[in-house]
Design a protein around this motif. Sequence first.
Motif, PDB file in Angstrom:
ATOM      1  N   MET A   1       0.844  -1.196   0.000  1.00 27.43           N
ATOM      2  CA  MET A   1       0.000   0.000   0.000  1.00 27.43           C
ATOM      3  C   MET A   1       0.879   1.245   0.000  1.00 27.43           C
ATOM      4  SD  MET A   1      -2.904   1.188   2.767  1.00 27.43           S
ATOM      5  CE  MET A   1      -3.874  -0.284   2.467  1.00 27.43           C
ATOM      6  N   SER A   2       0.532   2.216  -0.832  1.00 28.25           N
ATOM      7  CA  SER A   2       1.310   3.453  -0.904  1.00 28.25           C
ATOM      8  C   SER A   2       1.120   4.259   0.375  1.00 28.25           C
ATOM      9  CB  SER A   2       0.864   4.286  -2.106  1.00 28.25           C
ATOM     10  OG  SER A   2       1.080   3.590  -3.303  1.00 28.25           O
ATOM     11  N   PRO A   3       2.173   4.933   0.839  1.00 29.24           N
ATOM     12  CA  PRO A   3       2.029   5.756   2.041  1.00 29.24           C
ATOM     13  C   PRO A   3       1.122   6.950   1.789  1.00 29.24           C
ATOM     14  CG  PRO A   3       4.178   6.096   1.027  1.00 29.24           C
ATOM     15  CD  PRO A   3       3.547   4.953   0.303  1.00 29.24           C
ATOM     16  N   LYS A   4       0.529   7.455   2.839  1.00 26.66           N
ATOM     17  CA  LYS A   4      -0.307   8.646   2.761  1.00 26.66           C
ATOM     18  C   LYS A   4       0.538   9.854   3.147  1.00 26.66           C
ATOM     19  CE  LYS A   4      -4.581  10.699   4.526  1.00 26.66           C
ATOM     20  NZ  LYS A   4      -5.741  10.515   5.449  1.00 26.66           N
ATOM     21  N   TYR A   5       0.661  10.805   2.212  1.00 20.82           N
ATOM     22  CA  TYR A   5       1.487  11.987   2.424  1.00 20.82           C
ATOM     23  C   TYR A   5       0.609  13.222   2.657  1.00 20.82           C
ATOM     24  CZ  TYR A   5       5.392   9.357   0.325  1.00 20.82           C
ATOM     25  OH  TYR A   5       6.359   8.430   0.047  1.00 20.82           O
ATOM     26  N   LYS A   6       1.035  14.028   3.611  1.00 23.62           N
ATOM     27  CA  LYS A   6       0.422  15.346   3.813  1.00 23.62           C
ATOM     28  C   LYS A   6       1.545  16.363   3.987  1.00 23.62           C
ATOM     29  CE  LYS A   6      -2.479  18.180   6.840  1.00 23.62           C
ATOM     30  NZ  LYS A   6      -3.310  18.222   8.078  1.00 23.62           N
ATOM     31  N   LEU A   7       1.574  17.370   3.114  1.00 25.65           N
ATOM     32  CA  LEU A   7       2.592  18.417   3.162  1.00 25.65           C
ATOM     33  C   LEU A   7       1.960  19.703   3.671  1.00 25.65           C
ATOM     34  CD1 LEU A   7       5.422  19.569   2.446  1.00 25.65           C
ATOM     35  CD2 LEU A   7       4.495  20.074   0.162  1.00 25.65           C
ATOM     36  N   THR A   8       2.587  20.305   4.666  1.00 24.68           N
ATOM     37  CA  THR A   8       2.148  21.602   5.174  1.00 24.68           C
ATOM     38  C   THR A   8       3.234  22.628   4.865  1.00 24.68           C
ATOM     39  OG1 THR A   8       0.933  20.536   6.982  1.00 24.68           O
ATOM     40  CG2 THR A   8       1.376  22.889   7.203  1.00 24.68           C
ATOM     41  N   TYR A   9       2.841  23.677   4.151  1.00 28.06           N
ATOM     42  CA  TYR A   9       3.807  24.730   3.795  1.00 28.06           C
ATOM     43  C   TYR A   9       3.067  26.039   3.545  1.00 28.06           C
ATOM     44  CZ  TYR A   9       8.084  26.878   2.168  1.00 28.06           C
ATOM     45  OH  TYR A   9       9.172  27.703   2.060  1.00 28.06           O
ATOM     46  N   PHE A  10       3.864  27.109   3.442  1.00 27.40           N
ATOM     47  CA  PHE A  10       3.315  28.445   3.238  1.00 27.40           C
ATOM     48  C   PHE A  10       2.853  28.650   1.787  1.00 27.40           C
ATOM     49  CE2 PHE A  10       6.690  29.062   6.531  1.00 27.40           C
ATOM     50  CZ  PHE A  10       5.847  29.334   7.593  1.00 27.40           C
ATOM     51  N   ASP A  11       2.169  29.763   1.585  1.00 25.77           N
ATOM     52  CA  ASP A  11       1.681  30.134   0.252  1.00 25.77           C
ATOM     53  C   ASP A  11       2.734  30.966  -0.499  1.00 25.77           C
ATOM     54  OD1 ASP A  11       1.438  32.245   2.079  1.00 25.77           O
ATOM     55  OD2 ASP A  11      -0.199  33.184   0.943  1.00 25.77           O
ATOM     56  N   ILE A  12       3.970  30.466  -0.528  1.00 25.55           N
ATOM     57  CA  ILE A  12       5.063  31.172  -1.195  1.00 25.55           C
ATOM     58  C   ILE A  12       5.902  30.159  -1.976  1.00 25.55           C
ATOM     59  CG2 ILE A  12       5.232  33.023   0.528  1.00 25.55           C
ATOM     60  CD1 ILE A  12       7.657  31.506   1.697  1.00 25.55           C
ATOM     61  N   LYS A  13       6.737  30.701  -2.876  1.00 24.52           N
ATOM     62  CA  LYS A  13       7.730  29.867  -3.543  1.00 24.52           C
ATOM     63  C   LYS A  13       8.954  29.785  -2.638  1.00 24.52           C
ATOM     64  CE  LYS A  13       6.793  30.532  -8.468  1.00 24.52           C
ATOM     65  NZ  LYS A  13       7.351  31.076  -9.733  1.00 24.52           N
ATOM     66  N   GLY A  14       8.995  28.805  -1.823  1.00 22.29           N
ATOM     67  CA  GLY A  14      10.125  28.581  -0.942  1.00 22.29           C
ATOM     68  C   GLY A  14      10.602  27.155  -1.117  1.00 22.29           C
ATOM     69  N   LEU A  15      11.314  26.639  -0.132  1.00 25.16           N
ATOM     70  CA  LEU A  15      11.862  25.294  -0.257  1.00 25.16           C
ATOM     71  C   LEU A  15      10.807  24.197  -0.110  1.00 25.16           C
ATOM     72  CD1 LEU A  15      15.377  25.640   1.367  1.00 25.16           C
ATOM     73  CD2 LEU A  15      14.803  25.257  -1.036  1.00 25.16           C
ATOM     74  N   GLY A  16       9.584  24.580   0.226  1.00 24.27           N
ATOM     75  CA  GLY A  16       8.508  23.598   0.147  1.00 24.27           C
ATOM     76  C   GLY A  16       8.170  23.250  -1.291  1.00 24.27           C
ATOM     77  N   GLU A  17       8.520  24.146  -2.206  1.00 17.61           N
ATOM     78  CA  GLU A  17       8.183  23.922  -3.611  1.00 17.61           C
ATOM     79  C   GLU A  17       8.955  22.744  -4.199  1.00 17.61           C
ATOM     80  OE1 GLU A  17       5.647  25.134  -6.783  1.00 17.61           O
ATOM     81  OE2 GLU A  17       5.718  25.564  -4.633  1.00 17.61           O
ATOM     82  N   CYS A  18      10.182  22.519  -3.721  1.00 15.88           N
ATOM     83  CA  CYS A  18      10.955  21.388  -4.251  1.00 15.88           C
ATOM     84  C   CYS A  18      10.262  20.062  -3.927  1.00 15.88           C
ATOM     85  CB  CYS A  18      12.382  21.394  -3.715  1.00 15.88           C
ATOM     86  SG  CYS A  18      12.526  21.334  -1.927  1.00 15.88           S
ATOM     87  N   ILE A  19       9.590  19.999  -2.796  1.00 18.65           N
ATOM     88  CA  ILE A  19       8.854  18.789  -2.423  1.00 18.65           C
ATOM     89  C   ILE A  19       7.674  18.599  -3.368  1.00 18.65           C
ATOM     90  CG2 ILE A  19       7.606  17.646  -0.557  1.00 18.65           C
ATOM     91  CD1 ILE A  19       9.261  19.574   1.348  1.00 18.65           C
ATOM     92  N   LYS A  20       7.000  19.691  -3.680  1.00 19.25           N
ATOM     93  CA  LYS A  20       5.879  19.616  -4.623  1.00 19.25           C
ATOM     94  C   LYS A  20       6.362  19.209  -6.013  1.00 19.25           C
ATOM     95  CE  LYS A  20       3.205  23.120  -2.133  1.00 19.25           C
ATOM     96  NZ  LYS A  20       2.553  24.448  -2.206  1.00 19.25           N
ATOM     97  N   TYR A  21       7.544  19.682  -6.400  1.00 25.67           N
ATOM     98  CA  TYR A  21       8.107  19.276  -7.695  1.00 25.67           C
ATOM     99  C   TYR A  21       8.370  17.763  -7.725  1.00 25.67           C
ATOM    100  CZ  TYR A  21       8.997  24.121  -9.256  1.00 25.67           C
ATOM    101  OH  TYR A  21       8.874  25.430  -9.677  1.00 25.67           O
ATOM    102  N   ILE A  22       8.912  17.249  -6.641  1.00 24.22           N
ATOM    103  CA  ILE A  22       9.173  15.807  -6.568  1.00 24.22           C
ATOM    104  C   ILE A  22       7.869  15.023  -6.671  1.00 24.22           C
ATOM    105  CG2 ILE A  22       9.924  13.943  -5.033  1.00 24.22           C
ATOM    106  CD1 ILE A  22      12.146  15.841  -4.052  1.00 24.22           C
ATOM    107  N   PHE A  23       6.869  15.451  -5.914  1.00 23.10           N
ATOM    108  CA  PHE A  23       5.577  14.773  -5.975  1.00 23.10           C
ATOM    109  C   PHE A  23       5.018  14.807  -7.404  1.00 23.10           C
ATOM    110  CE2 PHE A  23       4.659  15.636  -1.229  1.00 23.10           C
ATOM    111  CZ  PHE A  23       5.040  14.353  -0.875  1.00 23.10           C
ATOM    112  N   ALA A  24       5.106  15.971  -8.049  1.00 20.92           N
ATOM    113  CA  ALA A  24       4.590  16.102  -9.412  1.00 20.92           C
ATOM    114  C   ALA A  24       5.353  15.199 -10.373  1.00 20.92           C
ATOM    115  CB  ALA A  24       4.675  17.560  -9.866  1.00 20.92           C
ATOM    116  N   TYR A  25       6.676  15.239 -10.302  1.00 23.21           N
ATOM    117  CA  TYR A  25       7.511  14.478 -11.233  1.00 23.21           C
ATOM    118  C   TYR A  25       7.257  12.978 -11.127  1.00 23.21           C
ATOM    119  CZ  TYR A  25      11.729  12.646 -13.476  1.00 23.21           C
ATOM    120  OH  TYR A  25      12.612  11.956 -14.280  1.00 23.21           O
ATOM    121  N   LYS A  26       7.060  12.528  -9.904  1.00 24.70           N
ATOM    122  CA  LYS A  26       6.853  11.102  -9.679  1.00 24.70           C
ATOM    123  C   LYS A  26       5.377  10.695  -9.699  1.00 24.70           C
ATOM    124  CE  LYS A  26      10.900   9.247  -9.412  1.00 24.70           C
ATOM    125  NZ  LYS A  26      11.264   8.084 -10.246  1.00 24.70           N
TER     126      LYS A  26
END
Length: 208
Positions: A1-26
């Motif tokens: 079973m795939s893990p359940k991910y929840k990301l909490t981050y601000f409404d800005i382009k910061g280092l949380g965006e790299c995590i979103k890029y990884i999620f998108a790419y994969k």
Amino acid sequence: MSPKYKLTYFDIKGLGECIKYIFAYKGIEYECETVILFTGKGPWNDIKASTPFGQLPVLEVDGKRLYQSQAICQYLANQHDLLTGNAWDDAHNVALASAMQDLIIRVARCYYERNLEMKATLMKDREDNMLPFYYKRFEDILKSRGDFYAGKVSWIDFYMVAGIEAVDGMMGADNVSGKFPFLKSHMERVWNLPKVKEYIANRPPYPR
């Protein structure tokens, strides 16, 4: 079973965006909790004390929390085949990410300076001296490795692109185009990865 991910981050382009890029790419599904940063009240003040170090991003994996953007990216890279497979190269990528984080911290100190005259002086110094110092070295490292920092797409590519976006967002200007063409080409290669491109086209606008 795939893990359940929840990301909490601000409404800005910061280092949380790299995590979103990884999620998108994969193509990884995740829940995203966006925290409004600049209101001075509301959600962030309400949850800040509950975060491990009073900072975001925080990633929950099946209810367990992981913090700090580098640690999160490396965890996801390990889980989703975004490491190089070579311990030496992976160590160099960590060093590169640490250098980017150093730059972001130094620019952020100026960005949040309350004395406007001092802020203008500090930001001018960052633009004229600090950014060229770092960006030239980032570009030289990239040139020595090829189209991507590890010779193939890996987590560090997303980290570096998100880092430059964060820096230029705080600086209020594009400090790469026309000055560091190889670095800009790398950013465009990452932005144009099929699933990343789709994510960028559909993400909501950021305040900076």
